[in-house]
Motif scaffolding. Sequence first.
Motif, short mmCIF file in Angstrom:
data_model
loop_
_atom_site.label_atom_id
_atom_site.label_comp_id
_atom_site.label_asym_id
_atom_site.label_seq_id
_atom_site.Cartn_x
_atom_site.Cartn_y
_atom_site.Cartn_z
N MET A 125 -2.63 0.78 8.97
CA MET A 125 -3.65 1.78 8.64
C MET A 125 -2.99 3.11 8.27
O MET A 125 -3.38 3.76 7.29
N ALA A 126 -1.97 3.49 9.04
CA ALA A 126 -1.29 4.76 8.77
C ALA A 126 -0.58 4.71 7.42
O ALA A 126 -0.59 5.69 6.65
N GLY A 127 0.04 3.57 7.10
CA GLY A 127 0.71 3.43 5.81
C GLY A 127 -0.25 3.48 4.65
O GLY A 127 0.02 4.14 3.63
N LEU A 128 -1.36 2.79 4.77
CA LEU A 128 -2.37 2.80 3.71
C LEU A 128 -2.97 4.19 3.54
O LEU A 128 -3.23 4.64 2.41
N ARG A 129 -3.20 4.88 4.65
CA ARG A 129 -3.73 6.25 4.59
C ARG A 129 -2.72 7.17 3.87
O ARG A 129 -3.12 8.01 3.06
N ARG A 130 -1.43 6.95 4.14
CA ARG A 130 -0.40 7.76 3.48
C ARG A 130 -0.41 7.52 1.97
O ARG A 130 -0.27 8.47 1.19
N VAL A 131 -0.59 6.28 1.56
CA VAL A 131 -0.65 5.97 0.14
C VAL A 131 -1.90 6.58 -0.50
O VAL A 131 -1.83 7.16 -1.59
N LYS A 132 -3.02 6.46 0.20
CA LYS A 132 -4.27 7.01 -0.35
C LYS A 132 -4.16 8.51 -0.56
O LYS A 132 -4.59 9.04 -1.60
N GLU A 133 -3.56 9.20 0.39
CA GLU A 133 -3.44 10.66 0.28
C GLU A 133 -2.30 11.09 -0.64
O GLU A 133 -2.35 12.15 -1.27
N GLY A 134 -1.26 10.23 -0.75
CA GLY A 134 -0.11 10.59 -1.55
C GLY A 134 -0.27 10.38 -3.04
O GLY A 134 0.48 10.96 -3.83
N ARG A 135 -1.23 9.53 -3.46
CA ARG A 135 -1.48 9.26 -4.87
C ARG A 135 -0.18 9.00 -5.64
O ARG A 135 0.21 9.77 -6.53
N ASP A 143 5.57 2.09 -2.43
CA ASP A 143 6.32 1.36 -1.42
C ASP A 143 7.04 2.32 -0.49
O ASP A 143 7.11 2.08 0.73
N ALA A 144 7.56 3.41 -1.04
CA ALA A 144 8.24 4.40 -0.19
C ALA A 144 7.27 5.04 0.79
O ALA A 144 7.62 5.28 1.96
N LEU A 145 6.06 5.32 0.34
CA LEU A 145 5.06 5.89 1.23
C LEU A 145 4.67 4.89 2.32
O LEU A 145 4.57 5.25 3.51
N LEU A 146 4.45 3.65 1.95
CA LEU A 146 4.12 2.62 2.93
C LEU A 146 5.25 2.45 3.94
O LEU A 146 5.01 2.26 5.14
N LYS A 151 7.57 -1.24 8.25
CA LYS A 151 8.98 -1.54 8.02
C LYS A 151 9.19 -2.89 7.33
O LYS A 151 10.17 -3.07 6.61
N GLU A 152 8.29 -3.85 7.54
CA GLU A 152 8.48 -5.20 7.00
C GLU A 152 8.14 -5.22 5.51
O GLU A 152 7.00 -4.97 5.11
N ARG A 153 9.13 -5.56 4.68
CA ARG A 153 8.94 -5.55 3.24
C ARG A 153 7.86 -6.55 2.80
O ARG A 153 7.06 -6.28 1.91
N ALA A 154 7.82 -7.72 3.45
CA ALA A 154 6.83 -8.73 3.07
C ALA A 154 5.42 -8.20 3.30
O ALA A 154 4.51 -8.46 2.49
N ARG A 156 4.56 -5.01 3.22
CA ARG A 156 4.33 -3.98 2.21
C ARG A 156 3.96 -4.61 0.86
O ARG A 156 3.08 -4.12 0.15
N LEU A 157 4.62 -5.69 0.52
CA LEU A 157 4.31 -6.37 -0.74
C LEU A 157 2.88 -6.90 -0.73
O LEU A 157 2.17 -6.84 -1.74
N PHE A 158 2.47 -7.45 0.42
CA PHE A 158 1.09 -7.92 0.54
C PHE A 158 0.10 -6.77 0.41
O PHE A 158 -0.88 -6.85 -0.34
N LEU A 159 0.36 -5.66 1.10
CA LEU A 159 -0.54 -4.51 1.03
C LEU A 159 -0.60 -3.93 -0.37
O LEU A 159 -1.64 -3.42 -0.80
N ALA A 160 0.51 -4.02 -1.11
CA ALA A 160 0.56 -3.47 -2.46
C ALA A 160 -0.34 -4.21 -3.44
O ALA A 160 -0.63 -3.69 -4.53
N THR A 161 -0.82 -5.39 -3.06
CA THR A 161 -1.77 -6.09 -3.94
C THR A 161 -3.09 -5.34 -4.03
O THR A 161 -3.93 -5.67 -4.88
#
Length: 257
Positions: A125-135, A143-146, A151-154, A156-161
Amino acid sequence: MSIELNYLDTGGDGTPLVVIHGLFGSADNWRSHIKAWEQRHRVVAVDLRNHGRSPHVEGMGYTAMADDILALLDSLSISRAHLLGHSMGGKVAITLARQAPERVASLIIGDIAPVAYGHDHDSVMAGLRRVKEGRPANRREADALLAEHVKERAVRLFLATNLMRGEDEGLVLRLGLDQIQSDYESIMAEPAGSKPFTGPTLVLRGSASHYVADEHLPALRKVLPEAQLVTLDAGHWLHAEQPEAFRGAIDTFIDAL
């Protein structure tokens, strides 16, 4: 009140296989499985509310999400279906099966038990919130924001979909993150319904996952007394980690009905 869900429909004859994704997923995540299954079944894969291309609305309770699926089945004139749900989607499927068993030809659950769970998604949730606010301008920046929280790349790749191009050329989330976060307790709760589902049931669990541990089996048997339990050499995303074994178990189960 139910909403109109986005969905993929391969068309075809016979009893459809309805695929319901988990938290932060979408129908798009199942395209490789759909391509394989459409040779055998009509496949309908849905985007749950606040996910994929479906509308963003308040409320993530299981009765509401099951009602969304029932409304879609009605709109497609599907009287009975095989229901496949992974994780949160499995709880949606269990709820629908308990509340409208006449609509369920069989129930297939991917790595979830009909129990309440603790808070497992704080970092996500914190990572997704960071992406939403970071645009972010691109996927590397996203990916850097997430990565500040996840920490797990797999993972992050799933969330990036869930990223899509916004109106200002930056990337935005297509998730209803605010709605999901505000009703997170409902997502972690037990499926809705008071009666067991006594129809044909397959439960697939990952040997490296904690979501369907042996301690959960009494609760599972109480709600799904006819469940066949199959353990795959995988974690929680068993359909991604062991796709052929996952499909094979489901095909064998449906073919035997």
